[in-house]
Design a protein around this motif. Structure first.
Motif, PDB file in Angstrom:
ATOM      1  N   SER A   1       7.479  13.138 -30.506  1.00  0.00           N
ATOM      2  CA  SER A   1       8.069  14.426 -30.135  1.00  0.00           C
ATOM      3  C   SER A   1       8.120  14.631 -28.635  1.00  0.00           C
ATOM      4  CB  SER A   1       7.288  15.563 -30.785  1.00  0.00           C
ATOM      5  OG  SER A   1       5.935  15.537 -30.371  1.00  0.00           O
ATOM      6  N   PHE A   2       7.267  13.898 -27.880  1.00  0.00           N
ATOM      7  CA  PHE A   2       7.255  14.033 -26.418  1.00  0.00           C
ATOM      8  C   PHE A   2       8.140  12.990 -25.734  1.00  0.00           C
ATOM      9  CE2 PHE A   2       3.416  11.920 -28.037  1.00  0.00           C
ATOM     10  CZ  PHE A   2       3.592  10.637 -27.541  1.00  0.00           C
ATOM     11  N   GLN A   3       8.891  12.201 -26.492  1.00  0.00           N
ATOM     12  CA  GLN A   3       9.813  11.206 -25.944  1.00  0.00           C
ATOM     13  C   GLN A   3      11.243  11.627 -26.271  1.00  0.00           C
ATOM     14  OE1 GLN A   3       7.539   8.109 -28.051  1.00  0.00           O
ATOM     15  NE2 GLN A   3       7.602   6.883 -26.179  1.00  0.00           N
ATOM     16  N   TRP A   4      11.971  12.100 -25.267  1.00  0.00           N
ATOM     17  CA  TRP A   4      13.302  12.641 -25.458  1.00  0.00           C
ATOM     18  C   TRP A   4      14.353  11.557 -25.226  1.00  0.00           C
ATOM     19  CZ3 TRP A   4      13.901  18.151 -22.920  1.00  0.00           C
ATOM     20  CH2 TRP A   4      12.912  19.001 -23.442  1.00  0.00           C
ATOM     21  N   ASP A   5      15.189  11.342 -26.241  1.00  0.00           N
ATOM     22  CA  ASP A   5      16.246  10.342 -26.113  1.00  0.00           C
ATOM     23  C   ASP A   5      17.282  10.776 -25.083  1.00  0.00           C
ATOM     24  OD1 ASP A   5      14.871   9.591 -28.485  1.00  0.00           O
ATOM     25  OD2 ASP A   5      16.640   8.504 -29.150  1.00  0.00           O
ATOM     26  N   LEU A   6      17.720   9.808 -24.270  1.00  0.00           N
ATOM     27  CA  LEU A   6      18.726  10.077 -23.242  1.00  0.00           C
ATOM     28  C   LEU A   6      20.131   9.951 -23.812  1.00  0.00           C
ATOM     29  CD1 LEU A   6      16.957   8.176 -20.357  1.00  0.00           C
ATOM     30  CD2 LEU A   6      17.584  10.597 -20.279  1.00  0.00           C
ATOM     31  N   ASN A   7      21.032  10.718 -23.266  1.00  0.00           N
ATOM     32  CA  ASN A   7      22.416  10.775 -23.735  1.00  0.00           C
ATOM     33  C   ASN A   7      23.303   9.899 -22.856  1.00  0.00           C
ATOM     34  OD1 ASN A   7      24.948  11.402 -24.682  1.00  0.00           O
ATOM     35  ND2 ASN A   7      24.976  13.475 -23.831  1.00  0.00           N
ATOM     36  N   TYR A   8      23.503   8.643 -23.262  1.00  0.00           N
ATOM     37  CA  TYR A   8      24.267   7.715 -22.443  1.00  0.00           C
ATOM     38  C   TYR A   8      25.771   7.932 -22.534  1.00  0.00           C
ATOM     39  CZ  TYR A   8      20.375   5.032 -20.705  1.00  0.00           C
ATOM     40  OH  TYR A   8      19.255   4.650 -20.026  1.00  0.00           O
ATOM     41  N   ALA A   9      26.206   8.872 -23.357  1.00  0.00           N
ATOM     42  CA  ALA A   9      27.621   9.248 -23.313  1.00  0.00           C
ATOM     43  C   ALA A   9      27.938  10.014 -22.033  1.00  0.00           C
ATOM     44  CB  ALA A   9      27.977  10.098 -24.534  1.00  0.00           C
ATOM     45  N   ASN A  10      26.902  10.453 -21.338  1.00  0.00           N
ATOM     46  CA  ASN A  10      27.027  11.155 -20.062  1.00  0.00           C
ATOM     47  C   ASN A  10      26.929  10.125 -18.933  1.00  0.00           C
ATOM     48  OD1 ASN A  10      26.744  12.688 -17.762  1.00  0.00           O
ATOM     49  ND2 ASN A  10      24.988  13.879 -18.501  1.00  0.00           N
ATOM     50  N   PRO A  11      27.994   9.911 -18.143  1.00  0.00           N
ATOM     51  CA  PRO A  11      27.937   8.905 -17.075  1.00  0.00           C
ATOM     52  C   PRO A  11      26.869   9.188 -16.032  1.00  0.00           C
ATOM     53  CG  PRO A  11      29.914  10.265 -16.866  1.00  0.00           C
ATOM     54  CD  PRO A  11      29.309  10.594 -18.190  1.00  0.00           C
ATOM     55  N   ALA A  12      26.477  10.449 -15.875  1.00  0.00           N
ATOM     56  CA  ALA A  12      25.415  10.771 -14.919  1.00  0.00           C
ATOM     57  C   ALA A  12      24.096  10.138 -15.349  1.00  0.00           C
ATOM     58  CB  ALA A  12      25.273  12.286 -14.798  1.00  0.00           C
ATOM     59  N   VAL A  13      23.864  10.023 -16.654  1.00  0.00           N
ATOM     60  CA  VAL A  13      22.645   9.379 -17.156  1.00  0.00           C
ATOM     61  C   VAL A  13      22.675   7.894 -16.820  1.00  0.00           C
ATOM     62  CG1 VAL A  13      21.378   8.724 -19.241  1.00  0.00           C
ATOM     63  CG2 VAL A  13      22.242  11.056 -18.979  1.00  0.00           C
ATOM     64  N   PHE A  14      23.810   7.254 -17.079  1.00  0.00           N
ATOM     65  CA  PHE A  14      23.920   5.827 -16.764  1.00  0.00           C
ATOM     66  C   PHE A  14      23.680   5.589 -15.279  1.00  0.00           C
ATOM     67  CE2 PHE A  14      26.227   2.232 -15.123  1.00  0.00           C
ATOM     68  CZ  PHE A  14      25.840   1.209 -15.977  1.00  0.00           C
ATOM     69  N   ARG A  15      24.278   6.402 -14.451  1.00  0.00           N
ATOM     70  CA  ARG A  15      24.153   6.205 -13.006  1.00  0.00           C
ATOM     71  C   ARG A  15      22.714   6.458 -12.536  1.00  0.00           C
ATOM     72  NH1 ARG A  15      25.194   9.665  -8.772  1.00  0.00           N
ATOM     73  NH2 ARG A  15      26.206  11.216 -10.098  1.00  0.00           N
ATOM     74  N   ALA A  16      22.068   7.477 -13.102  1.00  0.00           N
ATOM     75  CA  ALA A  16      20.695   7.765 -12.725  1.00  0.00           C
ATOM     76  C   ALA A  16      19.767   6.615 -13.114  1.00  0.00           C
ATOM     77  CB  ALA A  16      20.233   9.067 -13.391  1.00  0.00           C
ATOM     78  N   MET A  17      19.957   6.061 -14.305  1.00  0.00           N
ATOM     79  CA  MET A  17      19.096   4.967 -14.748  1.00  0.00           C
ATOM     80  C   MET A  17      19.389   3.683 -13.987  1.00  0.00           C
ATOM     81  SD  MET A  17      16.898   6.205 -16.719  1.00  0.00           S
ATOM     82  CE  MET A  17      16.130   4.680 -17.209  1.00  0.00           C
ATOM     83  N   ALA A  18      20.628   3.480 -13.572  1.00  0.00           N
ATOM     84  CA  ALA A  18      20.937   2.319 -12.731  1.00  0.00           C
ATOM     85  C   ALA A  18      20.168   2.406 -11.416  1.00  0.00           C
ATOM     86  CB  ALA A  18      22.441   2.228 -12.470  1.00  0.00           C
ATOM     87  N   GLY A  19      20.050   3.620 -10.885  1.00  0.00           N
ATOM     88  CA  GLY A  19      19.278   3.798  -9.654  1.00  0.00           C
ATOM     89  C   GLY A  19      17.807   3.487  -9.859  1.00  0.00           C
ATOM     90  N   GLU A  20      17.248   3.890 -11.004  1.00  0.00           N
ATOM     91  CA  GLU A  20      15.842   3.586 -11.283  1.00  0.00           C
ATOM     92  C   GLU A  20      15.650   2.072 -11.440  1.00  0.00           C
ATOM     93  OE1 GLU A  20      13.730   6.698 -11.371  1.00  0.00           O
ATOM     94  OE2 GLU A  20      15.662   6.757 -10.361  1.00  0.00           O
ATOM     95  N   MET A  21      16.599   1.411 -12.084  1.00  0.00           N
ATOM     96  CA  MET A  21      16.517  -0.035 -12.266  1.00  0.00           C
ATOM     97  C   MET A  21      16.507  -0.756 -10.922  1.00  0.00           C
ATOM     98  SD  MET A  21      19.298  -2.579 -14.073  1.00  0.00           S
ATOM     99  CE  MET A  21      20.459  -2.427 -12.699  1.00  0.00           C
ATOM    100  N   LEU A  22      17.387  -0.363 -10.010  1.00  0.00           N
ATOM    101  CA  LEU A  22      17.449  -1.025  -8.708  1.00  0.00           C
ATOM    102  C   LEU A  22      16.202  -0.733  -7.880  1.00  0.00           C
ATOM    103  CD1 LEU A  22      21.220  -0.515  -7.843  1.00  0.00           C
ATOM    104  CD2 LEU A  22      20.088  -2.608  -8.608  1.00  0.00           C
TER     105      LEU A  22
END
Length: 650
Positions: free
Chosen positions: A260-281
């Motif tokens: 319940s404390f792990q919220w799934d991310l919405n990858y249909a939102n390009p802002a999510v993809f871009r934010a996670m790409a930044g964390e990866m780099l």
């Protein structure tokens, strides 16, 4: 005009339009002309692929080109900031793309806090890792997470801050460089399916920020959750029924596949993809060599499906891969997909995940140990082991997680096994409920509706050492040690990168004390996540002890493997042993050939000489493990749980 040609033209036009601004931003950030040249070459090489993937995912979004530009700027900034030593590693590994397929590759995995407490303390154990031959070290989640139950660190509250009790980001970067100097590549988890509910993005969503509410799946009533749940499976049924959690503070239902404390991310939102790409780099620039992509099957949701292994999940990972090839080329991905074997294979390619856990091999090695028969293992491996060129399996016997029986039902039926009944047997056997079982495991997530369950336990306890030590019977202790070494012999010789959960090399047993900790008591996986077994480690060179016997033989096998190019990643041919208890396969590289035989029974088994002549590299053979000559003109007797690696007579 073909659709592919149109996309290529659009890709070229978009790059021509965006590149000048990116080049100027790179120069303004202090990037050198030489670094820009290298970056631009990689960008032009990967851009058509990256553009096509992102266009397919987000091309209908009104702000698609804004996100595209911001992503390019972030990639350029990341390359500009990438430390020189990592740029040197990039160049070296681009020149040697098979570096991870060497016979010298050997992996270890551990929790820093459980093993030694802190990152700085971990540096003291580098000589120990080198003694084990490690060239790859996976540190389990060590970033900020909620206090108490945080799913073993997989509820990430920050991808840029280390749990302060473990260390700092600067210490992690320093450790990465020190490990690299010792010839050890650092591996971390990239938990990109979900964040904890304490992550900054989740907190902003809780505060009512509409932009961050779109980072997650939030619903005002049960209509959509109910519609989705008609086709979803439950992952943690003993924790929470269903895949959604009611948040009274927001008056919203939140998609929470796991806890319940792990919220799934919405990858249909390009802002999510871009934010996670930044964390990866960001992680790549700390010196991380491999990212384990956590829970890859779950990252895209589609109504009317089980929301697993959707096509877009592959597109997202492939897009991350292209970004890494541009801004951090030495970075590899390892997929964690504990699903059907066909779906596991679908994530593996040079353009998606170059590495993958091999849950099928892991599960079926335990299956063979319980049944004393190798028919399902041999049949499954004969057509499910081969990978695309430039990829490798991570072969393991256990991990931080549970053991699930992820074999293919049709494979089981093909060898006369009822899949459902067999899984029930295996769960009963490895939880010690089956008469005569040697295993001492615990059930994990038993589902009363389906009868499904998984198994927890350390390798030694599952292989019978805990029971044998309890009995005090030296013969049973010897048999348990033989089982442990047999399992390791397979992952060391079958191809791919062998991975040891640190502690298994000295026979660490289950730690039942987890039940006294309220934050862990409900999760039986903590039984196989014990603290460092220092007493056993201190005995590792004393071959009169159990720890010393396991450690000494295991290290000997690891060193032997490192001398055999035939055992590097590559082809593996299953041989028909004509003995249901003996697994047989051939490994070959160039002119070197190794024929492996492994007896999964506690009784001696006979292998006919004609099999040795058919698959072995000559009439006079040499067993590298037993250091003895073997004649192919007579039958070979394999002792209980014995294994041999046969090469031409020396």
């Amino acid at each position: 005009m073909y659709e592919g040609e149109r996309t290529q033209r659009e890709a070229a036009r978009s790059l021509a339009r965006l590149l000048p601004r990116v080049a100027q931003a790179f120069a303004d950030a202090g990037g050198s002309a030489d670094d820009w040249t290298v970056f631009e070459q990689r960008l032009r090489r990967e851009w058509p692929r990256l553009f096509a993937l992102l266009l397919g995912l987000y091309g209908t979004q009104y702000d698609f080109f804004y996100h595209l530009e911001q992503l390019l700027l972030a990639m350029a900034q990341s390359w500009c900031e990438r430390p020189v030593w990592l740029k040197q590693r990039d160049a070296a590994r681009e020149a040697d793309t098979e570096w991870f397929q060497s016979e010298r590759m050997m992996g270890g995995v551990l929790y820093v806090d459980r093993f030694c407490g802190t990152l700085n303390r971990l540096r003291e154990f580098i000589p120990y890792f080198k003694e084990l031959g490690f060239t790859y070290l996976h540190l389990m989640p060590l970033f900020e997470a909620p206090e108490g139950n945080n799913d073993g660190g997989y509820a990430v509250s920050s991808y840029r801050r280390i749990n302060p009790q473990i260390g700092t980001t600067a210490e992690l970067a320093g450790l990465a460089r020190e490990l690299d100097a010792a010839g050890i590549s650092l591996v971390l988890d990239f938990v990109f399916n979900h964040t904890s509910d304490e992550h900054e993005w989740a907190r902003r969503a809780q505060a009512g920020d509409p932009d961050y509410q779109e980072f997650y799946f939030l619903f005002p009533d049960r209509s959509m959750p109910d519609a989705y749940e008609r086709t979803l499976r439950e992952i943690f049924p003993t924790v929470r029924r269903g895949s959604f959690t009611w948040r009274p503070d927001m008056q919203r239902w939140v998609w929470t596949t796991f806890n319940s404390f792990q919220w799934d991310l919405n990858y249909a939102n390009p802002a999510v993809f871009r934010a996670m790409a930044g964390e990866m780099l960001f992680l790549a620039n700390l010196g991380i060599a491999v990212l384990r992509l956590d829970a890859v099957p779950f990252i895209w949701k589609r109504l009317g499906t089980n929301c697993e292994n959707q096509p877009e999940a592959h597109q997202i990972i492939q897009a991350f891969n292209a970004i890494a090839r541009i801004a951090a080329p030495a970075l590899l991905f390892k997929s964690e997909a504990i699903v059907h074997p066909d779906d596991v294979l679908s994530y593996i390619s040079p353009w998606e995940c170059q590495l993958s856990y091999n849950p099928l091999l892991m599960a079926l090695l335990w299956e063979s140990l319980a049944t004393r028969e190798v028919k399902l293992l041999a049949h499954s491996l004969s057509h499910r082991f081969r990978l695309p060129a430039g990829c490798a399996w991570i072969n393991y016997l256990r991990s931080h997680d549970d053991i699930g029986w992820t074999f293919d039902d049709n494979d089981a039926r093909a060898v006369g096994i009822d899949p459902w009944g067999h899984r029930q047997f295996l769960n009963t056997f490895y939880t010690g409920r089956f008469p005569g079982s040697f295993a001492r495991g615990l059930p994990f997530q038993e589902n009363p509706d389906t009868g499904d369950a998984r198994v927890s336990g350390t390798l030694a306890s599952l292989a019978g050492l805990e029971q044998a030590l309890g009995s005090g019977d030296p013969n049973q202790i010897d048999i348990a040690i033989r089982r442990i070494l047999l399992l390791h012999s397979v992952i060391l010789s079958i191809g791919g990168i062998p991975l040891i959960y640190v502690g298994d090399e000295v026979g660490t047993l289950n730690d039942y004390r987890y039940v006294t900790d309220p934050t862990k008591a409900a999760d039986s996986r903590w039984v196989h996540r014990p603290k460092r077994n220092q007493a056993a480690m201190d005995q590792r060179h004393d071959t009169t002890t159990v720890a010393g016997r396991i450690f000494g033989e295991l290290v000997r096998l690891i060193r032997l493997r490192a001398q055999l190019p035939a055992l590097r990643d590559g082809g593996m041919e299953i041989a028909r042993s004509e003995n249901r208890h003996v697994l047989a396969y051939v490994r070959q590289s160039g002119s070197q050939r190794v024929f492996v035989l492994a007896n999964f029974s506690e009784y001696s088994q006979t292998i006919a000489g004609n099999l040795l002549r058919m698959y072995g590299p000559g009439n006079e053979l040499f067993d590298l493990v037993g250091e003895r000559t073997v004649s192919a003109n007579e039958a070979l007797i394999l002792a209980p749980y014995q294994f041999v690696w046969l090469t031409p007579e020396r």
